[in-house]
Design an enzyme around this catalytic site. Sequence first.
Site, mmCIF file in Angstrom:
data_model
loop_
_atom_site.group_PDB
_atom_site.id
_atom_site.type_symbol
_atom_site.label_atom_id
_atom_site.label_comp_id
_atom_site.label_asym_id
_atom_site.label_seq_id
_atom_site.Cartn_x
_atom_site.Cartn_y
_atom_site.Cartn_z
ATOM 1 N N ASP A 136 0.919 -1.169 -0.051
ATOM 2 C CA ASP A 136 -0.120 0.013 -0.104
ATOM 3 C C ASP A 136 0.832 1.393 -0.036
ATOM 4 O O ASP A 136 1.955 1.136 0.375
ATOM 5 C CB ASP A 136 -0.833 0.169 1.303
ATOM 6 C CG ASP A 136 -1.948 -0.960 1.097
ATOM 7 O OD1 ASP A 136 -2.235 -1.457 0.227
ATOM 8 O OD2 ASP A 136 -2.527 -1.217 2.280
ATOM 9 N N ARG A 187 -1.387 -0.649 -8.415
ATOM 10 C CA ARG A 187 -2.892 -0.136 -7.992
ATOM 11 C C ARG A 187 -3.109 1.207 -8.229
ATOM 12 O O ARG A 187 -2.042 1.930 -7.680
ATOM 13 C CB ARG A 187 -3.026 -0.791 -6.703
ATOM 14 C CG ARG A 187 -4.520 -0.281 -6.237
ATOM 15 C CD ARG A 187 -4.641 -0.277 -4.872
ATOM 16 N NE ARG A 187 -4.838 -1.786 -4.240
ATOM 17 C CZ ARG A 187 -4.342 -2.029 -2.977
ATOM 18 N NH1 ARG A 187 -3.635 -1.193 -2.206
ATOM 19 N NH2 ARG A 187 -4.262 -3.482 -2.611
HETATM 20 P P1 FDA Z 1 -14.303 9.395 -4.303
HETATM 21 O O1 FDA Z 1 -13.613 9.627 -3.087
HETATM 22 O O2 FDA Z 1 -14.654 10.459 -5.195
HETATM 23 O O3 FDA Z 1 -15.463 8.830 -3.891
HETATM 24 C C1 FDA Z 1 -16.530 8.155 -4.800
HETATM 25 C C2 FDA Z 1 -17.663 7.415 -4.294
HETATM 26 O O4 FDA Z 1 -17.569 6.256 -3.524
HETATM 27 C C3 FDA Z 1 -18.541 8.528 -3.385
HETATM 28 O O5 FDA Z 1 -19.042 9.461 -3.830
HETATM 29 C C4 FDA Z 1 -19.017 7.292 -2.361
HETATM 30 O O6 FDA Z 1 -20.338 7.283 -2.827
HETATM 31 C C5 FDA Z 1 -18.078 6.479 -2.359
HETATM 32 N N1 FDA Z 1 -17.242 6.516 -1.296
HETATM 33 C C6 FDA Z 1 -15.855 6.650 -1.306
HETATM 34 N N2 FDA Z 1 -15.551 6.660 -0.272
HETATM 35 C C7 FDA Z 1 -16.307 6.234 0.581
HETATM 36 C C8 FDA Z 1 -16.471 5.848 2.114
HETATM 37 N N3 FDA Z 1 -15.292 6.130 2.614
HETATM 38 N N4 FDA Z 1 -17.528 5.723 2.678
HETATM 39 C C9 FDA Z 1 -18.460 5.316 1.903
HETATM 40 N N5 FDA Z 1 -18.622 5.711 0.594
HETATM 41 C C10 FDA Z 1 -17.408 6.000 -0.154
HETATM 42 N N6 FDA Z 1 -5.162 5.013 -0.790
HETATM 43 C C11 FDA Z 1 -3.912 5.416 -0.411
HETATM 44 O O7 FDA Z 1 -3.656 6.613 -0.092
HETATM 45 N N7 FDA Z 1 -3.021 4.334 -0.272
HETATM 46 C C12 FDA Z 1 -3.499 2.957 -0.729
HETATM 47 O O8 FDA Z 1 -2.716 2.184 -0.460
HETATM 48 C C13 FDA Z 1 -4.688 2.861 -0.996
HETATM 49 N N8 FDA Z 1 -5.467 1.500 -1.365
HETATM 50 C C14 FDA Z 1 -6.514 1.243 -1.537
HETATM 51 C C15 FDA Z 1 -7.062 0.119 -2.011
HETATM 52 C C16 FDA Z 1 -8.469 -0.350 -2.774
HETATM 53 C C17 FDA Z 1 -8.779 -1.176 -3.063
HETATM 54 C C18 FDA Z 1 -9.126 0.993 -2.885
HETATM 55 C C19 FDA Z 1 -10.369 0.992 -3.286
HETATM 56 C C20 FDA Z 1 -8.785 2.462 -2.169
HETATM 57 C C21 FDA Z 1 -7.547 2.393 -1.756
HETATM 58 N N9 FDA Z 1 -7.120 3.817 -1.159
HETATM 59 C C22 FDA Z 1 -5.763 3.804 -1.049
HETATM 60 C C23 FDA Z 1 -8.153 4.751 -0.915
HETATM 61 C C24 FDA Z 1 -8.013 5.757 -2.392
HETATM 62 O O9 FDA Z 1 -7.057 6.443 -2.199
HETATM 63 C C25 FDA Z 1 -9.285 6.870 -1.866
HETATM 64 O O10 FDA Z 1 -9.300 7.491 -0.719
HETATM 65 C C26 FDA Z 1 -10.786 6.041 -1.707
HETATM 66 O O11 FDA Z 1 -10.951 4.960 -2.627
HETATM 67 C C27 FDA Z 1 -11.841 6.913 -2.123
HETATM 68 O O12 FDA Z 1 -11.982 7.464 -3.329
HETATM 69 P P2 FDA Z 1 -12.766 7.197 -4.727
HETATM 70 O O13 FDA Z 1 -11.751 6.921 -5.729
HETATM 71 O O14 FDA Z 1 -13.388 6.203 -4.283
HETATM 72 O O15 FDA Z 1 -13.494 8.477 -5.062
#
Ligand code: FDA
Length: 311
Positions: A136, A187
């Site tokens: 990560d 990733r």
């Molecule tokens: P965005 O934040 O725009 O969210 C899009 C939509 O998803 C929201 O409108 C909501 O509906 C839903 N959503 C998102 N987060 C939510 C929450 N917490 N609760 C409820 N609904 C939510 N980061 C990092 O810095 N280092 C890492 O190693 C990783 N590893 C990682 C693995 C995997 C498998 C995932 C999916 C994510 C990560 N992340 C991460 C976290 C990533 O950086 C990010 O903070 C989150 O995925 C939220 O961003 P989105 O891309 O989902 O978009």
Amino acid sequence: MLQAASRAVFHLLAGSEILKRLASRHGMAYPEGFARRFIAGESIDHAIQTGRDLQSRGFLLTLDYLGESVATVEAADAATREYLRLLDIIVASGIERNISLKLTQLGLDVDRATCLDNLRRILERGGLHDFFVRVDMENSPYTDVTLDIVDTLWRYDYRCLGVVLQSYLYRSESDLERVLLLGARVRLVKGAYHEPKSVAYQTRGEVNAAFVRMMKALLDRGHYPAIATHDPEMINATLAYATERRIASDRFEFQMLYGIRRDLQNSLLQGGYRVRVYLPFGQQWFPYFMRRLGERPANVTFVIRSLMHER
Ligand code: FDA
């Protein structure tokens, strides 16, 4: 902008010992503890049980034994031994052999050599059993050293190893070129930490635009990339680009966090795409949980409702 501010608040709260103690008392209560929405449980058994269930429904898995920022060689060694034990338990359970871990859990704050050696021990054992190990990405002070450690171990022929790049960092597009040359799997995420303007985009538009540029580079030139997001806009952009470039659905995967946007997870799976669920477990769940709250402050309402229900 709003998200950056809420991240800053939750980043501060994550350091509060009182809050941590209060959350620890209620968050994991069975079966309705508020943290259970995002975390499989505190024990490996809970994780295996949830993993089996997800796998039987067609999802891919990566297990994360929660922990970060350990301060002593002994604690880093204990976390490493726990990971080695986890590998054996996963093998015996028959679930998919894929884990995610954080380098500060393996002693990165103690010193680089300790951390590198601990990761090497995990890769050595994992390699014997066909594991894939994803490192990560933590906050920006660790970006360089994380990429260096992955690079070093890759060159020592540990190839069951992948890394994470965050589209909110200005530097990530050039880091991507470096990792593409190396040949390691990436990733792609937006980034979960509170980062200053000096290193990271602050607006959603800029973070998303960088995400799309990186997604395209990964689909064109990556090695089985993982597009990790719950954002329908990013997912649709990925689907459209894959269709436009005739990239088969088995050449990449989507990844999402356990408990978030299950509707999207299911619909992608039903559409024939690979979806990996990131499944965290363990007693050190508080910082992970606070990052999930920081991403979506509406989650706080859900926590308060669970606490009132408990009363
Ligand atoms: P965005 O934040 O725009 O969210 C899009 C939509 O998803 C929201 O409108 C909501 O509906 C839903 N959503 C998102 N987060 C939510 C929450 N917490 N609760 C409820 N609904 C939510 N980061 C990092 O810095 N280092 C890492 O190693 C990783 N590893 C990682 C693995 C995997 C498998 C995932 C999916 C994510 C990560 N992340 C991460 C976290 C990533 O950086 C990010 O903070 C989150 O995925 C939220 O961003 P989105 O891309 O989902 O978009």
